[in-house]
Design a protein around this motif. Structure first.
Motif, PDB file in Angstrom:
ATOM      1  N   ARG A  75      29.775  42.179  51.001  1.00 11.25           N
ATOM      2  CA  ARG A  75      30.864  42.547  51.908  1.00 11.25           C
ATOM      3  C   ARG A  75      32.157  41.787  51.540  1.00 11.25           C
ATOM      4  O   ARG A  75      33.253  42.344  51.645  1.00 11.25           O
ATOM      5  N   ILE A  76      32.018  40.502  51.119  1.00 15.78           N
ATOM      6  CA  ILE A  76      33.210  39.744  50.700  1.00 15.78           C
ATOM      7  C   ILE A  76      33.850  40.406  49.482  1.00 15.78           C
ATOM      8  O   ILE A  76      35.072  40.584  49.414  1.00 15.78           O
ATOM      9  N   ALA A  77      33.015  40.774  48.500  1.00  9.21           N
ATOM     10  CA  ALA A  77      33.544  41.438  47.306  1.00  9.21           C
ATOM     11  C   ALA A  77      34.149  42.794  47.660  1.00  9.21           C
ATOM     12  O   ALA A  77      35.205  43.175  47.137  1.00  9.21           O
ATOM     13  N   GLN A  78      33.500  43.520  48.554  1.00  9.27           N
ATOM     14  CA  GLN A  78      33.996  44.845  48.948  1.00  9.27           C
ATOM     15  C   GLN A  78      35.364  44.733  49.634  1.00  9.27           C
ATOM     16  O   GLN A  78      36.279  45.501  49.332  1.00  9.27           O
ATOM     17  N   GLU A  79      35.508  43.724  50.556  1.00  5.62           N
ATOM     18  CA  GLU A  79      36.772  43.553  51.270  1.00  5.62           C
ATOM     19  C   GLU A  79      37.870  43.098  50.320  1.00  5.62           C
ATOM     20  O   GLU A  79      39.016  43.568  50.392  1.00  5.62           O
ATOM     21  N   ALA A  80      37.541  42.179  49.384  1.00  7.47           N
ATOM     22  CA  ALA A  80      38.536  41.690  48.432  1.00  7.47           C
ATOM     23  C   ALA A  80      38.995  42.805  47.504  1.00  7.47           C
ATOM     24  O   ALA A  80      40.183  42.944  47.189  1.00  7.47           O
ATOM     25  N   LEU A  81      38.050  43.660  47.056  1.00  7.77           N
ATOM     26  CA  LEU A  81      38.401  44.771  46.172  1.00  7.77           C
ATOM     27  C   LEU A  81      39.264  45.788  46.917  1.00  7.77           C
ATOM     28  O   LEU A  81      40.270  46.294  46.380  1.00  7.77           O
ATOM     29  N   SER A  82      38.925  46.045  48.178  1.00 10.74           N
ATOM     30  CA  SER A  82      39.721  46.993  48.969  1.00 10.74           C
ATOM     31  C   SER A  82      41.142  46.470  49.194  1.00 10.74           C
ATOM     32  O   SER A  82      42.121  47.217  49.077  1.00 10.74           O
ATOM     33  N   ASN A  83      41.284  45.148  49.485  1.00  9.55           N
ATOM     34  CA  ASN A  83      42.612  44.577  49.694  1.00  9.55           C
ATOM     35  C   ASN A  83      43.435  44.606  48.408  1.00  9.55           C
ATOM     36  O   ASN A  83      44.657  44.841  48.439  1.00  9.55           O
ATOM     37  N   ASP A 140      50.404  34.155  44.717  1.00 13.28           N
ATOM     38  CA  ASP A 140      51.852  33.950  44.711  1.00 13.28           C
ATOM     39  C   ASP A 140      52.495  35.308  44.527  1.00 13.28           C
ATOM     40  O   ASP A 140      51.921  36.196  43.855  1.00 13.28           O
ATOM     41  N   PRO A 141      53.663  35.492  45.079  1.00 18.03           N
ATOM     42  CA  PRO A 141      54.335  36.792  44.903  1.00 18.03           C
ATOM     43  C   PRO A 141      54.550  37.113  43.431  1.00 18.03           C
ATOM     44  O   PRO A 141      55.093  36.309  42.678  1.00 18.03           O
ATOM     45  N   GLY A 142      54.050  38.321  43.013  1.00 16.62           N
ATOM     46  CA  GLY A 142      54.226  38.768  41.642  1.00 16.62           C
ATOM     47  C   GLY A 142      53.212  38.239  40.671  1.00 16.62           C
ATOM     48  O   GLY A 142      53.285  38.545  39.473  1.00 16.62           O
ATOM     49  N   ARG A 143      52.223  37.407  41.125  1.00 17.95           N
ATOM     50  CA  ARG A 143      51.261  36.820  40.199  1.00 17.95           C
ATOM     51  C   ARG A 143      49.823  37.180  40.528  1.00 17.95           C
ATOM     52  O   ARG A 143      48.894  36.571  40.014  1.00 17.95           O
ATOM     53  N   GLY A 144      49.626  38.176  41.362  1.00 17.39           N
ATOM     54  CA  GLY A 144      48.277  38.598  41.672  1.00 17.39           C
ATOM     55  C   GLY A 144      47.594  37.692  42.664  1.00 17.39           C
ATOM     56  O   GLY A 144      48.165  36.743  43.175  1.00 17.39           O
ATOM     57  N   THR A 145      46.313  37.986  42.943  1.00 18.03           N
ATOM     58  CA  THR A 145      45.538  37.250  43.941  1.00 18.03           C
ATOM     59  C   THR A 145      44.155  36.955  43.387  1.00 18.03           C
ATOM     60  O   THR A 145      43.562  37.791  42.691  1.00 18.03           O
ATOM     61  N   THR A 146      43.642  35.753  43.696  1.00 21.87           N
ATOM     62  CA  THR A 146      42.296  35.366  43.297  1.00 21.87           C
ATOM     63  C   THR A 146      41.560  34.888  44.535  1.00 21.87           C
ATOM     64  O   THR A 146      42.019  33.984  45.240  1.00 21.87           O
ATOM     65  N   ARG A 151      44.479  48.431  48.041  1.00 21.65           N
ATOM     66  CA  ARG A 151      45.320  48.990  49.096  1.00 21.65           C
ATOM     67  C   ARG A 151      46.610  48.200  49.293  1.00 21.65           C
ATOM     68  O   ARG A 151      47.692  48.776  49.373  1.00 21.65           O
ATOM     69  N   HIS A 152      46.493  46.856  49.379  1.00 20.39           N
ATOM     70  CA  HIS A 152      47.673  46.038  49.685  1.00 20.39           C
ATOM     71  C   HIS A 152      48.325  45.462  48.434  1.00 20.39           C
ATOM     72  O   HIS A 152      49.554  45.355  48.370  1.00 20.39           O
ATOM     73  N   GLY A 153      47.496  45.072  47.449  1.00 13.44           N
ATOM     74  CA  GLY A 153      48.062  44.458  46.257  1.00 13.44           C
ATOM     75  C   GLY A 153      48.503  45.454  45.208  1.00 13.44           C
ATOM     76  O   GLY A 153      49.171  45.067  44.241  1.00 13.44           O
ATOM     77  N   ARG A 154      48.098  46.736  45.379  1.00 14.82           N
ATOM     78  CA  ARG A 154      48.449  47.788  44.413  1.00 14.82           C
ATOM     79  C   ARG A 154      48.104  47.337  42.990  1.00 14.82           C
ATOM     80  O   ARG A 154      48.884  47.438  42.055  1.00 14.82           O
ATOM     81  N   ALA A 155      46.883  46.819  42.849  1.00 11.77           N
ATOM     82  CA  ALA A 155      46.432  46.324  41.554  1.00 11.77           C
ATOM     83  C   ALA A 155      45.948  47.476  40.699  1.00 11.77           C
ATOM     84  O   ALA A 155      45.416  48.477  41.195  1.00 11.77           O
ATOM     85  N   SER A 156      46.130  47.323  39.400  1.00 13.63           N
ATOM     86  CA  SER A 156      45.627  48.311  38.437  1.00 13.63           C
ATOM     87  C   SER A 156      44.407  47.789  37.705  1.00 13.63           C
ATOM     88  O   SER A 156      43.747  48.547  36.985  1.00 13.63           O
ATOM     89  N   THR A 194      33.991  35.498  42.207  1.00 12.02           N
ATOM     90  CA  THR A 194      35.440  35.447  42.022  1.00 12.02           C
ATOM     91  C   THR A 194      35.952  36.874  41.881  1.00 12.02           C
ATOM     92  O   THR A 194      35.416  37.651  41.087  1.00 12.02           O
ATOM     93  N   VAL A 195      36.998  37.197  42.689  1.00 14.58           N
ATOM     94  CA  VAL A 195      37.631  38.524  42.615  1.00 14.58           C
ATOM     95  C   VAL A 195      39.092  38.280  42.260  1.00 14.58           C
ATOM     96  O   VAL A 195      39.845  37.696  43.050  1.00 14.58           O
ATOM     97  N   GLN A 196      39.474  38.704  41.050  1.00  7.53           N
ATOM     98  CA  GLN A 196      40.830  38.465  40.545  1.00  7.53           C
ATOM     99  C   GLN A 196      41.498  39.784  40.218  1.00  7.53           C
ATOM    100  O   GLN A 196      40.909  40.640  39.552  1.00  7.53           O
ATOM    101  N   ASP A 197      42.756  39.935  40.719  1.00  7.93           N
ATOM    102  CA  ASP A 197      43.495  41.181  40.461  1.00  7.93           C
ATOM    103  C   ASP A 197      44.870  40.841  39.918  1.00  7.93           C
ATOM    104  O   ASP A 197      45.314  39.698  39.966  1.00  7.93           O
ATOM    105  N   ASN A 198      45.524  41.867  39.372  1.00  9.98           N
ATOM    106  CA  ASN A 198      46.875  41.709  38.828  1.00  9.98           C
ATOM    107  C   ASN A 198      47.903  42.372  39.719  1.00  9.98           C
ATOM    108  O   ASN A 198      48.930  42.858  39.234  1.00  9.98           O
ATOM    109  N   GLY A 199      47.611  42.373  41.036  1.00  9.34           N
ATOM    110  CA  GLY A 199      48.509  43.025  41.974  1.00  9.34           C
ATOM    111  C   GLY A 199      49.787  42.245  42.233  1.00  9.34           C
ATOM    112  O   GLY A 199      50.121  41.286  41.529  1.00  9.34           O
ATOM    113  N   CYS A 200      50.483  42.616  43.287  1.00 16.04           N
ATOM    114  CA  CYS A 200      51.785  42.017  43.591  1.00 16.04           C
ATOM    115  C   CYS A 200      51.670  40.645  44.243  1.00 16.04           C
ATOM    116  O   CYS A 200      52.629  39.878  44.255  1.00 16.04           O
TER     117      CYS A 200
END
Length: 532
Positions: A455-463, A522-528, A466-471, A484-490
C-alpha cells in the motif's frame, strides 16, 4: 490540594550552616583582631612609659656621676687642695643623693682622706691600694664596693672612682658613693604613673615566665609583690589578657677589678591602667556583627526563594509529565484508531474488489460473450457490433485491473516482489516508465506486513504520477532500506505544502511495521520516499 510542608533540603541546610559558621567566624576574627589591637596598643603605651622611666633612671645616674666629678675643681693647677673651694662644692652637692663623697690625696704635705661634712683623716691601707690600682686609669670607673644585694641597715649604693692626674702622675682620686634610691625617687617624680618597680643586681633572667624575679631585690617599691612577676591572674579568667604587665632593662658596667656589674630595673603596671577600648573599635565590631547577620538573613531569603522556585519547577514538571502521559496515551489511542481505520478501509477495499470482480466483472464478461455469439451469427459483421465488442473487452480489463488493485491479496500470496512487479506492469503503455529493482534479499514478512509495504508503494506511485507528473518511477526493494520509490517529477516544498491523508496513511503503516518513512523532495528535483 494541601500545601506541602516547607522545609529545606540537606544541601540547603549545609549551605545555611556553612554561611552561618563563616559569619560567626568573621565576627570572632574581627572581635579578636580589635581586641588584640587594643591589647597591643595598651602594651605599646606601657612600653613607652617604661622607656621613659628607664631613661630617667639612667639620666639620674649619669647626672650624679657628672656631679661627683665637680670635686676635682677643689685642686689647683699644682694639685694642692683649696679648702674653701672644697667646702663650697661639698655644700653644693649636699642634696641627699650621696652616702659619701671623699677626695683622697695619696702623697704630698696634704696627703689624707677628705670627706664632705667630716674632718680630714689619714690614709689607710685600702686607700693606698686603690691609688695604686687607679694609676693606669684616666676615666671614672665603678668601684668594687658597689652594692650587690640588700643588706639590712645599709642602703644600696653605686660607687664611682675618679682618678685625678697631674703632670703624668696620680695626684689623687674621688670616691663617690651614690644612693640608688635617690635615682629611683627622681625617676618616680618624673614619671608619676610609674606603678611598681624593683632594682636588682646580677639577675640572670633565665626563667622569667615561671620565676619570681627578683626574689630579693636590692630596692623595691612598697607595692611590689614578689612571686608575681610577668603575668598575674588573667582579667576575667582570659589567659590572653594579663592583669598587669612587667618589663625590665639592664645597665652594665665593669668594676675596677674587672668584674661585671649589672643593674636590672623592673617596672610593673596594671594592664587596666593602660587598657582602653575605643568607641571606634566597638563600632567596627558592631558593624561586622550587623553585616554577618545581614548575610545570614539574605542567605535564608535566597534559600527560601530557591525553595519556592524548586517547588514551582517540580509542580511544572509534574504537570508536564502528566500532560506528556496524556498526550502519549492520546497518540497511542489515535494510532489504534488509525490502525482500526486502516483495517476497516482494507476490508472495505477487499469487499468492493470482490463485488466488482464477482458482480460487474461477471456481467461485463457475459455481455462480451453475448456480443461475440451475436457477431458469429451475423455476416457481414455490423461496425457497431465490432465497436461494442471492443468496448466490452476494455471494460472487462479495467474492472479486472481495478479489482486487482483493491484486492492484491492473491498477488501478495506469491511474495512482495511479484506483487510490486504486477503493480509496475499496470502502467505499461500509459506513458510512465515504472521499473522494479531488487538490490538485496528482502526480509521475510508476514502477509499483513507485505500488505502495508504494498500500500505504501501503491500510494507513492500514485502520488508521483498524479501530483508529481513524473515520467519515470523506480521501485527499489531491498533489506536496508526496505522500500524506495524515486521519481523524476516536479517535487514540492515541504514547508509550504501540507501533508494529506495519503502521506499520513503511509506514515501510519510505517509505524505499524516498526519502521520510519522518510521523504526527500525539492521543487524541480523529484521526490524520494524511503521506508527504512
Amino acid at each position: 490540594m494541601p500545601r506541602p510542608h516547607s522545609r529545606f533540603r540537606l544541601a540547603d541546610w549545609l549551605i545555611l550552616t556553612t554561611v552561618t559558621l563563616l559569619a560567626l567566624l568573621t565576627i570572632l576574627v574581627q572581635t579578636w583582631s580589635e581586641w588584640n589591637a587594643v591589647v597591643m596598643e595598651s602594651s605599646r603605651r606601657f612600653r613607652d612609659h617604661k622607656d621613659l622611666f628607664y631613661r630617667s633612671f639612667e639620666q639620674q645616674l649619669t647626672q650624679a656621676r657628672s656631679d661627683a666629678g665637680q670635686l676635682r675643681w677643689a685642686l689647683d693647677e699644682a694639685g694642692r687642695l683649696q679648702t674653701a673651694q672644697w667646702q663650697a662644692i661639698c655644700r653644693q652637692l649636699d642634696d641627699g643623693r650621696w652616702q659619701q663623697l671623699t677626695l683622697v690625696l695619696p702623697q704630698g704635705p696634704q696627703a689624707g682622706r677628705y670627706t664632705c661634712g667630716q674632718a680630714a683623716r689619714p690614709l689607710d691601707a685600702a686607700s693606698i691600694a686603690l691609688a695604686g690600682q687607679l694609676q693606669a686609669h684616666h676615666a671614672p670607673v665603678l668601684g668594687d664596693d658597689s652594692s650587690r644585694k640588700a643588706v639590712t641597715g645599709q642602703p644600696p649604693v653605686l660607687s664611682w672612682l675618679y682618678p685625678l692626674h697631674h703632670d703624668s702622675r696620680l695626684a689623687g682620686y674621688i670616691h663617690a658613693r651614690y644612693l640608688l634610691q635617690a635615682a629611683l625617687d627622681a625617676s618616680v617624680r618624673a614619671q608619676p604613673d610609674h606603678a611598681a618597680y624593683a632594682l636588682d643586681e646580677g639577675n640572670p633572667l633565665d626563667d622569667p615566665e615561671n620565676g619570681s624575679y627578683p626574689p630579693a631585690p636590692m630596692l623595691q617599691s612598697k607595692d611590689w609583690q614578689p612571686g608575681q612577676f610577668f603575668y598575674g591572674r588573667p582579667i576575667y579568667d582570659d589567659p590572653t589578657i594579663p592583669q598587669w604587665l612587667t618589663h625590665w632593662d639592664n645597665l652594665d658596667w665593669q668594676t675596677l677589678s674587672g668584674q661585671p656589674y649589672r643593674l636590672t630595673l623592673f617596672d610593673r603596671s596594671p594592664f587596666r591602667k593602660w587598657y582602653e577600648f575605643y568607641w571606634e573599635d566597638q563600632l567596627t565590631i558592631a558593624l561586622t556583627s550587623l553585616l554577618a547577620l545581614l548575610i545570614i538573613v539574605t542567605t535564608v531569603a535566597v534559600l527560601r526563594t530557591r525553595q519556592r522556585l524548586r517547588r514551582a519547577a517540580d509542580s511544572r514538571r509534574r504537570r508536564l509529565a502528566r500532560r506528556a502521559r496524556e498526550l502519549k496515551q492520546a497518540q497511542e489511542e489515535q494510532q489504534l484508531l488509525e490502525a482500526a481505520l486502516l483495517d476497516t478501509s482494507e476490508r472495505e477495499r477487499q469487499r468492493l474488489g470482490s463485488e466488482l470482480h464477482d458482480g460487474a466483472g461477471q456481467s461485463l464478461t457475459a455481455a462480451r460473450l453475448l456480443a461475440d455469439s451475436l457477431a458469429s451469427s451475423l455476416q457481414p459483421l455490423p461496425p457497431a457490433l465490432g465497436a461494442l465488442q471492443s468496448c466490452l473487452q476494455q471494460a472487462v480489463n479495467e474492472v479486472r485491473l481495478g479489482a486487482r488493485g483493491l484486492t492484491p491479496a492473491p498477488l501478495l500470496e506469491e511474495g512482495l516482489e511479484p506483487a510490486l512487479q504486477a503493480l509496475a506492469s499496470q502502467h505499461d503503455g500509459s506513458g510512465v516508465s515504472v521499473a522494479l529493482q531488487v538490490h538485496d534479499t528482502p526480509p521475510r514478512l508476514d502477509p499483513e506486513a507485505r500488505l502495508h509495504v504494498y500500500r505504501i508503494a501503491q500510494e507513492a506511485l500514485s502520488n508521483a504520477i498524479r501530483h508529481g507528473r513524473a515520467s519515470q518511477v523506480i521501485l527499489a526493494l531491498g533489506n536496508a532500506p526496505l522500500l524506495t520509490v524515486q521519481d523524476n517529477g516536479c517535487g514540492f516544498d515541504t514547508a509550504t505544502v501540507s501533508h494529506g491523508i495519503g502521506l499520513r496513511s503511509q506514515q501510519l503503516r510505517a509505524g505499524l511495521l516498526g519502521r520510519s518513512l522518510q521523504l526527500q523532495t525539492d521543487p524541480g528535483r523529484g521526490t524520494t520516499v524511503c521506508l527504512a
